[in-house]
Scaffold this motif. Structure first.
Motif, mmCIF file in Angstrom:
data_model
loop_
_atom_site.group_PDB
_atom_site.id
_atom_site.type_symbol
_atom_site.label_atom_id
_atom_site.label_comp_id
_atom_site.label_asym_id
_atom_site.label_seq_id
_atom_site.Cartn_x
_atom_site.Cartn_y
_atom_site.Cartn_z
ATOM 1 N N ARG A 69 0.835 -1.209 0.000
ATOM 2 C CA ARG A 69 0.000 0.000 0.000
ATOM 3 C C ARG A 69 0.865 1.253 0.000
ATOM 4 O O ARG A 69 0.611 2.203 -0.764
ATOM 5 N N ARG A 70 1.868 1.283 0.874
ATOM 6 C CA ARG A 70 2.709 2.478 0.977
ATOM 7 C C ARG A 70 3.470 2.727 -0.322
ATOM 8 O O ARG A 70 3.564 3.865 -0.793
ATOM 9 N N THR B 143 2.669 1.727 -3.341
ATOM 10 C CA THR B 143 1.722 2.110 -4.398
ATOM 11 C C THR B 143 1.300 3.562 -4.253
ATOM 12 O O THR B 143 1.222 4.304 -5.245
ATOM 13 N N GLU B 144 1.024 3.994 -3.039
ATOM 14 C CA GLU B 144 0.652 5.397 -2.825
ATOM 15 C C GLU B 144 1.802 6.332 -3.171
ATOM 16 O O GLU B 144 1.594 7.427 -3.706
ATOM 17 N N ARG B 145 3.017 5.892 -2.873
ATOM 18 C CA ARG B 145 4.180 6.737 -3.146
ATOM 19 C C ARG B 145 4.399 6.890 -4.646
ATOM 20 O O ARG B 145 4.699 7.980 -5.127
ATOM 21 N N ARG C 64 -1.142 9.256 -5.042
ATOM 22 C CA ARG C 64 -2.523 9.351 -4.560
ATOM 23 C C ARG C 64 -2.744 8.332 -3.449
ATOM 24 O O ARG C 64 -2.190 7.222 -3.501
ATOM 25 N N ALA C 65 -3.553 8.701 -2.497
ATOM 26 C CA ALA C 65 -3.868 7.779 -1.403
ATOM 27 C C ALA C 65 -4.844 6.713 -1.881
ATOM 28 O O ALA C 65 -5.769 7.000 -2.647
ATOM 29 N N LEU C 66 -4.625 5.496 -1.476
ATOM 30 C CA LEU C 66 -5.551 4.412 -1.780
ATOM 31 C C LEU C 66 -6.817 4.568 -0.941
ATOM 32 O O LEU C 66 -6.803 5.224 0.113
ATOM 33 N N ARG D 176 -5.510 -1.891 -5.269
ATOM 34 C CA ARG D 176 -6.736 -1.176 -4.925
ATOM 35 C C ARG D 176 -7.912 -2.138 -4.781
ATOM 36 O O ARG D 176 -8.802 -1.941 -3.945
ATOM 37 N N THR E 175 -7.797 -2.840 -0.281
ATOM 38 C CA THR E 175 -8.660 -1.787 0.249
ATOM 39 C C THR E 175 -10.087 -2.314 0.321
ATOM 40 O O THR E 175 -10.467 -3.218 -0.427
#
Length: 429
Positions: free
Chosen positions: A74-75, A77-79, A83-85, A207, A211
């Motif tokens: 998650r971290r 991918t967001e980086r 965009r925040a998941l 995603r 999530t």
């Protein structure tokens, strides 16, 4: 109304952003291998040994490892996407639960199984994304620089048949160089779009499995409902305690003072000297009533808290404690009023419990900011055994912390020490 525009690669996209995406894709390969091995081996071993009950902790440990690897995914991918998941939700374990209960709670958590499924399905996606990106990039670069290394190729009659011969049927060194150079340039030109698509594919899988906005919103709604119920309960409890304290303390003294003043009024004309002791008693009663009212007001929200902040208020609370208190407060500036009041309440109630029940010789109070949360801790060297079970004083303290969306943790083994820690969000909602 939100409008969406087609994103066109800019020089920044082909610069730092491109390298960040490439690193994301390549780093996903070892991460995917580790996640796949842990998921498959742990699940297989856990299921095969469930009949012996050994499989329960093995499955729980596997799901816990998958949860940690999912957090890394998650971290990252967001980086890389910027965009925040969407939110996700893990079930919160019951405080103080034993290892068997924690293992069963982990096995019963739907998001933990989604993490495990991502570890399995994510392996071919990560493998394909890393291999495609690596081979495409190296192939394009090799084609563009073909003229610099084609001399090292074998030069026999059959060895000259390359891309040019496949496309046109002619054997020409110049044509071979031109074809490879053009093809390499095209591959490198398309490379940023290819990398972006591979990143989007991997991010879409994260995603979809890592999530769960519906579960997160439902859990948040439950937390808010619990907080509202706790707030109502805390308010009712506070009002009952305040009514009881007012009735048992200041009200009784005011009644006594009224009776003394009435008796003084009757004796002023007949015997003024006998009225003086009664007047002195009434003055003493008024002073004691005033002191008790001040003590009650400190339990609600002392003036020093609103005037000078949490540091000064906790210092005053520590000075009033019959047990020696070491104070360490590192809270720069002012915090939201609800947070300061709750933190003050936590410390004063904890110190009161230490004085009444812990048989402690010293206590330590710390308060510091940790990212966007205020962490308040009260530790004593008493007998231990404190818990927040229903019917105990600390249960009301936990309800008070819940009203500001905070958490309360208590560690109190038999024989001590007891550590009470409250974590309170400081951002304005």
């Amino acid at each position: 109304m939100t409008t969406m525009a087609l994103a066109v690669p800019t020089p920044t996209d082909t610069g730092k952003v491109l390298w960040r995406r490439i690193a994301y894709l390549l780093a996903g390969l070892p991460l995917g291998i580790a996640a796949f091995v842990v998921a498959v081996a742990g699940f297989s071993l856990g299921v095969s040994t469930l009949i012996l009950w050994i499989g329960v902790p093995i499955l729980a440990a596997t799901l816990w490892a998958a949860r940690g690897l999912a957090t890394v995914e998650r971290r990252s991918t967001e980086r890389v996407t910027g965009r925040a998941l969407p939110p996700h939700h893990y079930r919160v374990a019951v405080p103080g639960a034993g290892r068997p209960a924690l293992s069963l709670a982990m096995i019963g958590d739907p998001q933990a199984w989604r993490d495990l499924l991502h570890a399995v399905l994510g392996f071919p996606v990560r493998l394909a994304a890393a291999v495609i990106a690596l081979c495409w990039g190296i192939g394009g670069l090799g084609g563009l620089l073909f003229v610099a290394w084609e001399w090292a190729l074998p030069d026999g009659p059959e060895d000259r048949r390359g891309l040019s011969w496949l496309l046109s049927g002619t054997e020409s060194r110049i044509a071979e160089i031109v074809v490879n150079t053009v093809l390499g340039a095209v591959m490198l030109a398309v490379f940023p779009w290819l990398v972006r698509g591979l990143v989007a594919t991997r991010a879409a899988l994260a995603r979809g499995l890592l999530t769960n906005q519906t579960a997160a919103l439902r859990a948040r709604a439950d937390e808010l409902a619990t907080g509202r119920r706790a707030a109502v309960q805390v308010e009712a409890t506070t009002m009952r305690r305040l009514e009881r304290d007012l009735h048992d303390g200041p009200q009784q003294r005011l009644v006594r003072m009224t009776m003394d003043l009435e008796a003084t009024s009757r004796r002023l004309d007949d015997d003024p000297e006998k009225a003086r002791p009664l007047l002195d008693e009434a003055i003493a009663q008024s002073r004691e009533a005033l002191a008790e009212l001040r003590a009650l007001s400190r339990g609600i929200a002392p003036p020093v808290l609103s005037d000078r902040g949490l540091d000064a208020a906790l210092g005053a609370a520590a000075a009033r404690s019959p047990v020696p208190v070491t104070l360490d407060v590192a809270v720069p500036g002012r915090l939201p009023a609800a947070v300061e009041t709750t933190a003050y309440y936590v410390v004063t109630e904890a110190l009161t419990n230490v004085a009444k029940h812990a048989a402690a010789t010293r206590a330590t109070v710390t308060a510091a900011l940790d990212d966007d949360r205020l962490v308040v801790s009260v530790e004593d060297d008493g007998r231990g055994g404190a818990h927040s079970g229903k019917g105990h004083g600390l249960a009301g303290l936990a309800d008070r912390v819940t009203t500001v969306d905070g958490t309360l943790a208590i560690t109190s083994p038999a024989g001590g020490p007891t550590v009470l820690t409250a974590s309170l969000p400081v951002r304005e909602s």
